[in-house]
Write a protein that holds these residues in place. Structure first.
Motif, PDB file in Angstrom:
ATOM      1  N   GLU A   1       9.773  -4.818 -13.008  1.00 45.72           N
ATOM      2  CA  GLU A   1       8.376  -5.249 -13.032  1.00 45.72           C
ATOM      3  C   GLU A   1       7.903  -5.485 -11.596  1.00 45.72           C
ATOM      4  OE1 GLU A   1       7.107  -7.901 -16.356  1.00 45.72           O
ATOM      5  OE2 GLU A   1       9.266  -8.247 -16.531  1.00 45.72           O
ATOM      6  N   ILE A   2       7.252  -4.515 -11.037  1.00 48.06           N
ATOM      7  CA  ILE A   2       6.777  -4.607  -9.661  1.00 48.06           C
ATOM      8  C   ILE A   2       5.259  -4.730  -9.663  1.00 48.06           C
ATOM      9  CG2 ILE A   2       8.732  -3.306  -8.768  1.00 48.06           C
ATOM     10  CD1 ILE A   2       6.921  -0.871  -8.632  1.00 48.06           C
ATOM     11  N   HIS A   3       4.699  -5.041  -8.506  1.00 40.81           N
ATOM     12  CA  HIS A   3       3.266  -5.306  -8.394  1.00 40.81           C
ATOM     13  C   HIS A   3       2.459  -4.037  -8.663  1.00 40.81           C
ATOM     14  CE1 HIS A   3      -0.535  -6.867  -6.846  1.00 40.81           C
ATOM     15  NE2 HIS A   3       0.039  -8.082  -6.856  1.00 40.81           N
ATOM     16  N   GLU A   4       1.304  -4.216  -9.295  1.00 44.04           N
ATOM     17  CA  GLU A   4       0.451  -3.077  -9.631  1.00 44.04           C
ATOM     18  C   GLU A   4      -0.079  -2.357  -8.400  1.00 44.04           C
ATOM     19  OE1 GLU A   4      -2.630  -3.889 -12.405  1.00 44.04           O
ATOM     20  OE2 GLU A   4      -1.360  -5.125 -13.699  1.00 44.04           O
ATOM     21  N   LYS A   5      -0.030  -2.999  -7.232  1.00 47.97           N
ATOM     22  CA  LYS A   5      -0.529  -2.362  -6.011  1.00 47.97           C
ATOM     23  C   LYS A   5       0.151  -1.023  -5.762  1.00 47.97           C
ATOM     24  CE  LYS A   5      -1.594  -6.679  -3.530  1.00 47.97           C
ATOM     25  NZ  LYS A   5      -3.010  -6.390  -3.241  1.00 47.97           N
ATOM     26  N   TYR A   6       1.440  -0.924  -6.101  1.00 48.29           N
ATOM     27  CA  TYR A   6       2.187   0.303  -5.831  1.00 48.29           C
ATOM     28  C   TYR A   6       1.702   1.451  -6.720  1.00 48.29           C
ATOM     29  CZ  TYR A   6       5.273  -2.958  -3.433  1.00 48.29           C
ATOM     30  OH  TYR A   6       5.772  -3.932  -2.600  1.00 48.29           O
ATOM     31  N   TYR A   7       1.269   1.120  -7.922  1.00 41.99           N
ATOM     32  CA  TYR A   7       0.758   2.160  -8.820  1.00 41.99           C
ATOM     33  C   TYR A   7      -0.632   2.638  -8.406  1.00 41.99           C
ATOM     34  CZ  TYR A   7       4.542   0.856 -12.030  1.00 41.99           C
ATOM     35  OH  TYR A   7       5.767   0.627 -12.588  1.00 41.99           O
ATOM     36  N   ASP A   8      -1.328   1.840  -7.592  1.00 44.40           N
ATOM     37  CA  ASP A   8      -2.682   2.209  -7.182  1.00 44.40           C
ATOM     38  C   ASP A   8      -2.696   3.240  -6.054  1.00 44.40           C
ATOM     39  OD1 ASP A   8      -3.726   0.460  -9.022  1.00 44.40           O
ATOM     40  OD2 ASP A   8      -3.864  -1.218  -7.609  1.00 44.40           O
ATOM     41  N   ILE A   9      -1.544   3.416  -5.384  1.00 42.84           N
ATOM     42  CA  ILE A   9      -1.476   4.365  -4.261  1.00 42.84           C
ATOM     43  C   ILE A   9      -1.297   5.775  -4.813  1.00 42.84           C
ATOM     44  CG2 ILE A   9      -0.292   4.939  -2.113  1.00 42.84           C
ATOM     45  CD1 ILE A   9       0.833   2.080  -2.127  1.00 42.84           C
ATOM     46  N   THR A  10      -1.983   6.732  -4.217  1.00 44.79           N
ATOM     47  CA  THR A  10      -1.842   8.138  -4.596  1.00 44.79           C
ATOM     48  C   THR A  10      -1.071   8.867  -3.504  1.00 44.79           C
ATOM     49  OG1 THR A  10      -3.912   8.112  -5.845  1.00 44.79           O
ATOM     50  CG2 THR A  10      -3.069  10.253  -5.155  1.00 44.79           C
ATOM     51  N   PHE A  11      -0.013   9.576  -3.901  1.00 45.17           N
ATOM     52  CA  PHE A  11       0.831  10.320  -2.968  1.00 45.17           C
ATOM     53  C   PHE A  11       0.624  11.816  -3.222  1.00 45.17           C
ATOM     54  CE2 PHE A  11       2.878   6.341  -4.228  1.00 45.17           C
ATOM     55  CZ  PHE A  11       3.037   5.708  -2.997  1.00 45.17           C
ATOM     56  N   PRO A  12      -0.156  12.499  -2.407  1.00 46.60           N
ATOM     57  CA  PRO A  12      -0.568  13.873  -2.710  1.00 46.60           C
ATOM     58  C   PRO A  12       0.559  14.899  -2.688  1.00 46.60           C
ATOM     59  CG  PRO A  12      -1.276  13.231  -0.507  1.00 46.60           C
ATOM     60  CD  PRO A  12      -0.748  11.997  -1.154  1.00 46.60           C
ATOM     61  N   ARG A  13       1.714  14.554  -2.102  1.00 48.47           N
ATOM     62  CA  ARG A  13       2.830  15.502  -2.033  1.00 48.47           C
ATOM     63  C   ARG A  13       4.050  15.033  -2.823  1.00 48.47           C
ATOM     64  NH1 ARG A  13       2.626  17.161   4.431  1.00 48.47           N
ATOM     65  NH2 ARG A  13       0.464  17.874   4.435  1.00 48.47           N
ATOM     66  N   LEU A  14       3.847  14.148  -3.746  1.00 53.58           N
ATOM     67  CA  LEU A  14       4.955  13.598  -4.533  1.00 53.58           C
ATOM     68  C   LEU A  14       5.560  14.673  -5.441  1.00 53.58           C
ATOM     69  CD1 LEU A  14       6.488  10.941  -5.148  1.00 53.58           C
ATOM     70  CD2 LEU A  14       4.904  10.612  -7.069  1.00 53.58           C
ATOM     71  N   LEU A  15       6.881  14.848  -5.335  1.00 54.12           N
ATOM     72  CA  LEU A  15       7.579  15.845  -6.141  1.00 54.12           C
ATOM     73  C   LEU A  15       8.511  15.206  -7.173  1.00 54.12           C
ATOM     74  CD1 LEU A  15       8.573  18.401  -3.336  1.00 54.12           C
ATOM     75  CD2 LEU A  15       6.673  18.571  -4.956  1.00 54.12           C
TER      76      LEU A  15
END
Length: 496
Positions: free
Chosen positions: A82-96
């Motif tokens: 259970e981690i902070h929602e802030k991490y889910y708000d970031i978009t990583f355009p090159r995530l594989l």
């Protein structure tokens, strides 16, 4: 004179793409300020986020801001707990690669539904994901989630879904109701590994193109007649090259008998041999499989009829043969494999008798064997040099595991003796084997001397692990253990 630092930026970028491990990148960026300037951003390529410790970890806001700064560099992301929602708000355009480990809980409570919605939104914003791993029993992944997977991911390659066992040892579902959308999503990946509850009920009457699916692994704990549905669905995956299934094939079911294996490209097959007889498994399954490279049968009926099918159809292509759990796999069968499978690299069988070795002294054909796993026993004590002579010809050998099947060892081979790994018993014959990395002597009573252990350490410079008791004398055994550990070699003793 030109130096590494004179290379153009585009060349340095290509070099950075070839740096695959974090250890290499860290070592490089610490060499100089210049290296840190040009390669320091690569430290953010593979990110793992866990619940922070209140006293020692970086503040969530600070770490999230750093991630946002390097968002274009991130290729692999692992979120645990259970981690902070802030991490889910970031978009990583090159995530594989994305791995999501969510804690156990009730997948139907409000908290789990919110978490599932957040995960779905995250995936929807990352269509570049190719490798997706979800490990949890605390999320309710319904049809809407799987529709998101199907509609979002541009080039899905690998999907791994891992459930966990409940208090009664049953596999818990991680995909909610497992409706048709689940199976449609699976069909879009090249490789699928699933551990959870049996979801095959929703396969009925589904017409899905599974031609993209090449590698399939299924582990389900609640086996019912729905196994027939899974078996029939698998026949539509005609481009499979690997199939691992942890359940017996329902051979005696009429529907199964009329749906024979139809995977012309199959190379790797692992399955419990079946609910029928040995003859039925040989005629319905082994007879219709293409020549295999890898075959694993953890348990089931296996005798000379099945072995005959194996020999006639697969001996020329086999690289891996794992039948260690089959007590009916005889010593003579195992030796027949070693004498005739020239391409074999891994052999795992229950046991080999020294007496049978003496009756078939011909050199083994599998000169490329890398792993040998079997209990080796004799009805009398003495110098069993013929075993060492056979191993000495396997110059690519990396693993020797003499810890065979426990049932075989304590029932079929009770009272028999094992080869002694001592110089006065023929150990020196193995001087030609220089690549050995693992030696497991569990179940083999040994009484090695100082010179025997020293010879092993000198002769096998690549040795990483030595298991089993080296002497029944406790003080001597402890001394050997300390000596081996000083060389940086892992030591594992029985019941440790």
């Amino acid at each position: 004179m030109a130096h590494f630092t004179d290379l153009p930026l585009e060349v340095l970028a290509l070099i950075g793409d070839l740096l695959l491990t974090g250890a290499v990148i860290k070592s490089l960026v610490l060499t100089s300020r210049w290296a840190h300037q040009h390669f320091g951003h690569l430290l953010w390529r593979h990110i793992r986020i866990r619940p922070k410790h209140p006293d020692t970890d970086t503040d969530d806001t600070e770490l999230a801001n750093l991630l946002t700064k390097h968002f274009t560099t991130v290729r692999s992301l692992q979120l645990e707990g259970e981690i902070h929602e802030k991490y889910y708000d970031i978009t990583f355009p090159r995530l594989l690669t994305f791995r999501h480990d969510y804690p156990e809980g009730n997948p139907r409570d409000d908290k789990a539904k919110v978490a599932s919605a957040i995960l779905s939104d995250f995936i929807q914003r990352h269509p570049t994901i190719e490798d997706l791993t979800i490990r949890t029993t605390g999320l309710f992944l319904n049809d809407e989630f799987w529709v998101t997977i199907s509609d979002t991911l541009r080039n899905p390659k690998r999907l791994k879904l891992e459930g966990t066992l409940d208090g009664e040892g049953r596999m818990r579902s991680i995909i909610g109701e497992g409706g048709p959308a689940f199976w449609r999503a699976l069909s879009l990946f090249e490789e699928v590994t699933y551990s959870g509850s049996d979801q095959s009920e929703s396969i009925k009457s589904l017409d899905i193109d599974c031609s993209r699916l090449k590698r399939l692994g299924l582990t389900t704990m609640d086996y019912t007649r729905k196994g027939v549905l899974l078996w029939s669905w698998m026949q539509g995956c005609r481009n499979l090259t690997r199939l691992h299934w942890n359940k017996p094939i329902p051979i005696r079911d009429g529907a199964t008998m009329t749906v024979l294996p139809a995977w012309p490209l199959l190379e790797d097959f692992q399955v419990y041999s079946g609910s029928g007889s040995e003859e039925e498994f040989a005629d319905v399954i082994l007879r219709h499989l293409p020549p295999l490279k890898h075959l694993r049968l953890p348990q089931g009926p296996f005798g000379w009829t099945c072995f005959g099918r194996l020999r006639d159809r697969h001996f020329e292509t086999l690289r891996t043969l794992s039948l260690v759990g089959l007590c009916s796999m005889t010593s003579r069968m195992a030796l027949d494999v070693l004498l005739n499978c020239a391409t074999l690299e891994v052999l795992e069988v229950a046991y080999i008798a020294i007496e049978d070795l003496r009756e078939t002294p011909q050199p083994w054909a599998c000169r490329g064997l890398r792993r040998f796993h079997a209990t080796v026993e004799s009805s009398h004590r003495g110098r069993h040099t013929i075993f060492f002579e056979q191993l000495s010809r396997l110059q690519l050998l990396e693993e020797v595991d003499l810890n065979g099947d426990m049932m075989v060892h304590y029932v079929n081979l009770k009272g028999r003796s094992s080869p002694r790994w001592r110089l006065d018993s023929g150990l020196g014959i193995l001087s030609t084997v220089t690549r050995l990395k693992t030696l497991d002597l569990h179940g083999c009573t040994q009484d090695l001397r100082q010179e025997d252990v020293q010879w092993m350490l000198n002769q096998w410079p690549l040795l990483e692990r030595l298991s089993g008791g080296l002497s029944y004398r406790e003080r001597r055994d402890g001394r050997f253990k300390a000596l081996i550990k000083q060389r940086g070699i892992a030591v594992k003793y029985p019941f440790e």
